[in-house]
Write a protein that holds these residues in place. Structure first.
Motif, PDB file in Angstrom:
ATOM      1  N   THR A  87       0.830  -1.207   0.000  1.00  0.00           N
ATOM      2  CA  THR A  87       0.000   0.000   0.000  1.00  0.00           C
ATOM      3  C   THR A  87       0.863   1.256   0.000  1.00  0.00           C
ATOM      4  O   THR A  87       0.605   2.206  -0.753  1.00  0.00           O
ATOM      5  N   LEU A  88       1.893   1.269   0.860  1.00  0.00           N
ATOM      6  CA  LEU A  88       2.761   2.440   0.915  1.00  0.00           C
ATOM      7  C   LEU A  88       3.481   2.648  -0.415  1.00  0.00           C
ATOM      8  O   LEU A  88       3.675   3.786  -0.863  1.00  0.00           O
ATOM      9  N   MET A  89       3.868   1.559  -1.044  1.00  0.00           N
ATOM     10  CA  MET A  89       4.514   1.641  -2.359  1.00  0.00           C
ATOM     11  C   MET A  89       3.598   2.345  -3.354  1.00  0.00           C
ATOM     12  O   MET A  89       4.034   3.236  -4.098  1.00  0.00           O
ATOM     13  N   LYS A  90       2.350   1.991  -3.362  1.00  0.00           N
ATOM     14  CA  LYS A  90       1.393   2.581  -4.308  1.00  0.00           C
ATOM     15  C   LYS A  90       1.159   4.059  -3.993  1.00  0.00           C
ATOM     16  O   LYS A  90       1.034   4.891  -4.901  1.00  0.00           O
ATOM     17  N   ILE A  91       1.062   4.401  -2.713  1.00  0.00           N
ATOM     18  CA  ILE A  91       0.865   5.806  -2.330  1.00  0.00           C
ATOM     19  C   ILE A  91       2.074   6.648  -2.728  1.00  0.00           C
ATOM     20  O   ILE A  91       1.949   7.757  -3.249  1.00  0.00           O
ATOM     21  N   HIS A  92       3.265   6.103  -2.517  1.00  0.00           N
ATOM     22  CA  HIS A  92       4.487   6.825  -2.858  1.00  0.00           C
ATOM     23  C   HIS A  92       4.667   6.996  -4.367  1.00  0.00           C
ATOM     24  O   HIS A  92       5.445   7.845  -4.813  1.00  0.00           O
ATOM     25  N   THR A  93       3.958   6.192  -5.159  1.00  0.00           N
ATOM     26  CA  THR A  93       4.074   6.291  -6.604  1.00  0.00           C
ATOM     27  C   THR A  93       3.756   7.696  -7.099  1.00  0.00           C
ATOM     28  O   THR A  93       4.348   8.183  -8.073  1.00  0.00           O
ATOM     29  N   ARG A  94       2.833   8.377  -6.423  1.00  0.00           N
ATOM     30  CA  ARG A  94       2.434   9.729  -6.841  1.00  0.00           C
ATOM     31  C   ARG A  94       3.244  10.820  -6.141  1.00  0.00           C
ATOM     32  O   ARG A  94       3.072  11.998  -6.439  1.00  0.00           O
ATOM     33  N   ALA A  95       4.119  10.444  -5.204  1.00  0.00           N
ATOM     34  CA  ALA A  95       4.906  11.424  -4.450  1.00  0.00           C
ATOM     35  C   ALA A  95       6.190  11.740  -5.206  1.00  0.00           C
ATOM     36  O   ALA A  95       7.295  11.339  -4.826  1.00  0.00           O
ATOM     37  N   VAL A  96       6.053  12.444  -6.310  1.00  0.00           N
ATOM     38  CA  VAL A  96       7.184  12.879  -7.125  1.00  0.00           C
ATOM     39  C   VAL A  96       7.012  14.364  -7.412  1.00  0.00           C
ATOM     40  O   VAL A  96       5.886  14.875  -7.442  1.00  0.00           O
TER      41      VAL A  96
END
Length: 341
Positions: A87-96
Motif C-alpha cells: 500500500t505504501l509503495m502505491k501511495i508513494h508512486t504519486r509522491a514525485v
C-alpha cells in the motif's frame, strides 16, 4: 481486553535483535524523533514533505501513522507486513516532484532516498537504545541487528545488498551521504517543528504544563544525540552541559518505563494509538496462531504480493511511456493507510 493473537511472527520474531531494540521504550519517542529530524536534511525528502504539507497540517496523525508502519514491519505478521508495504509503495508512486534547493526531482520510491530513510531509522533506534537504555549490544547481537536491517529493506525498493552490515559500514554510508545533505531554510524549519514533541507525540488533551516539561526534556535529549556538524547544519545547537543534563534526566525515566509492560502500553496508547495493538502481543508475550518466522519470498508467493523492486521497475517503465498515476498536487489530502488497528 486481551491482546489479539497474530497469524505468525512475521519476518523477525522473539529471537531477533530487532524485537529487543525496537521493542524498547526508547524507540517510541526518542529514536523515532531523532530519525525523522535527521531525515529532513536530505533536500529531496524535505521537498516532498514540504510540498505535501501533511506534517504541519496533521502532525499527530502523521506521527501515529508512520510509527504504525514501522511497527507493522518489525512486529506484524507476514500478511500485514506485505499489505502495508504494498500500500505504501502505491501511495508513494504519486509522491514525485521538483526540488527547489537542488533543482532536481524527488521520488519517494527512489531506492537511494528509501535507503537514507531506512538507515537513519535503524541507526537512530539503535543509538538511542544505547544512550538511554541498556547500552551497547554484544558484537554478535549487533551483527544480527544489521543483517535484520537488510531483511527489512526487502519491503521497500532498496536492494538488500546496499545495506551495510557493520557499524563501520553504517558510518561510511553516512560519511558518503553527507555532501548530499543541506541545511536549507525549509529543512531547518521542519527540524525545529518536528523537535516539538508536545505537538507530534502528545495528545491535545494533555495539560499544558505536562506538554511544556515533556517537550523541554525530549527536545534536548534528542539534540544531545546529534553530532555537532549535524546540529550546525540544522540550526539545533545546544551546549555540552545541556546534553549531559538532558541525558541524565531522561535515562532513568526510560529505564523505569522498560520495567513495566503497563507503563509501556499506556505510553504507546498516548503517543501512537495505531501502534499499540501491534506491539501489545509482543509486550505481553502473546504467541501468534502459528509461532513461526516467515521468509519474504515465500510469503510473497503465498499472498500474491509483488516485490517492491519489481513494482518500481514497472513504475519507471510507465513514466518512460508518460503514463501512470499523476503526481500529487501541492498540500494534498493523503490517503489513509489501511493498516490493522
Amino acid at each position: 481486553m486481551g491482546a489479539r493473537a497474530q497469524q505468525d511472527y512475521g519476518f523477525f520474531g522473539p529471537d531477533s535483535v530487532t524485537w529487543k531494540v525496537w521493542g524498547y521504550p526508547t524507540s517510541i519517542v526518542l529514536g523515532f524523533l531523532r530519525a525523522v529530524v535527521i531525515e529532513e536534511l536530505d533536500p529531496y525528502l524535505v521537498a516532498s514533505v514540504d510540498q505535501s504539507g501533511q506534517v504541519k497540517q496533521r502532525p499527530k496523525l502523521r506521527y501515529d501513522r508512520t510509527m504504525q508502519y514501522f511497527a507493522t514491519v518489525k512486529f506484524g505478521d507476514a500478511e500485514s507486513v506485505l499489505r502495508a508495504s504494498d500500500t505504501l509503495m502505491k501511495i508513494h508512486t504519486r509522491a514525485v516532484g521538483h526540488d527547489p534547493v537542488t533543482g532536481g526531482r524527488y521520488d519517494a520510491n527512489d531506492p537511494s532516498s528509501q535507503l537514507w530513510i531506512h538507515l537513519t531509522a535503524w541507526h537512530s533506534i539503535l543509538y538511542t537504545y544505547e544512550i538511554f537504555g541498556p547500552g551497547k549490544l554484544t558484537e554478535a547481537e549487533e551483527a544480527q541487528y544489521w543483517n535484520e536491517c537488510a531483511r527489512a529493506a526487502e519491503f521497500q525498493t532498496i536492494d538488500p545488498a546496499d545495506v551495510p552490515r557493520t557499524r563501520e559500514g553504517i558510518r561510511a554510508y553516512f560519511a558518503a551521504y553527507r555532501p548530499r545533505l543541506a541545511g536549507s531554510e525549509v529543512a531547518q524549519d521542519m527540524m525545529d517543528f518536528l523537535l516539538d514533541a508536545s505537538t507530534t507525540v502528545l495528545p491535545e488533551r494533555m495539560p499544558t504544563p505536562i506538554r511544556v516539561v515533556f517537550n523541554a526534556v525530549a527536545r534536548r535529549a534528542v539534540i544531545a544525540t546529534l553530532p555537532r556538524w549535524m546540529r550546525k547544519l540544522g540550526a539545533t545547537t545546544q551546549s555540552g552541559l545541556t546534553d549531559r543534563v538532558a541525558v541524565a534526566l531522561t535515562r532513568p525515566v526510560v529505564r523505569a518505563a522498560a520495567a513495566s509492560t503497563w507503563v509501556q502500553l499506556w505510553a504507546l496508547r498516548l503517543a501512537s494509538p495505531r501502534t499499540a495493538p501491534i506491539l501489545e502481543p509482543v509486550l505481553r508475550r502473546t504467541p501468534p496462531m502459528h509461532p513461526v518466522v516467515r521468509e519474504p519470498a515465500e510469503a510473497r508467493a503465498e499472498y500474491g504480493v509483488t516485490d517492491p523492486r519489481v513494482q518500481y521497475a514497472a513504475i519507471l517503465a510507465e513514466r518512460e511511456r508518460q503514463s501512470g498515476p499523476a503526481p500529487y498536487p501541492k498540500h494534498h489530502a493523503e490517503e489513509l493507510l489501511p493498516f490493522p488497528a
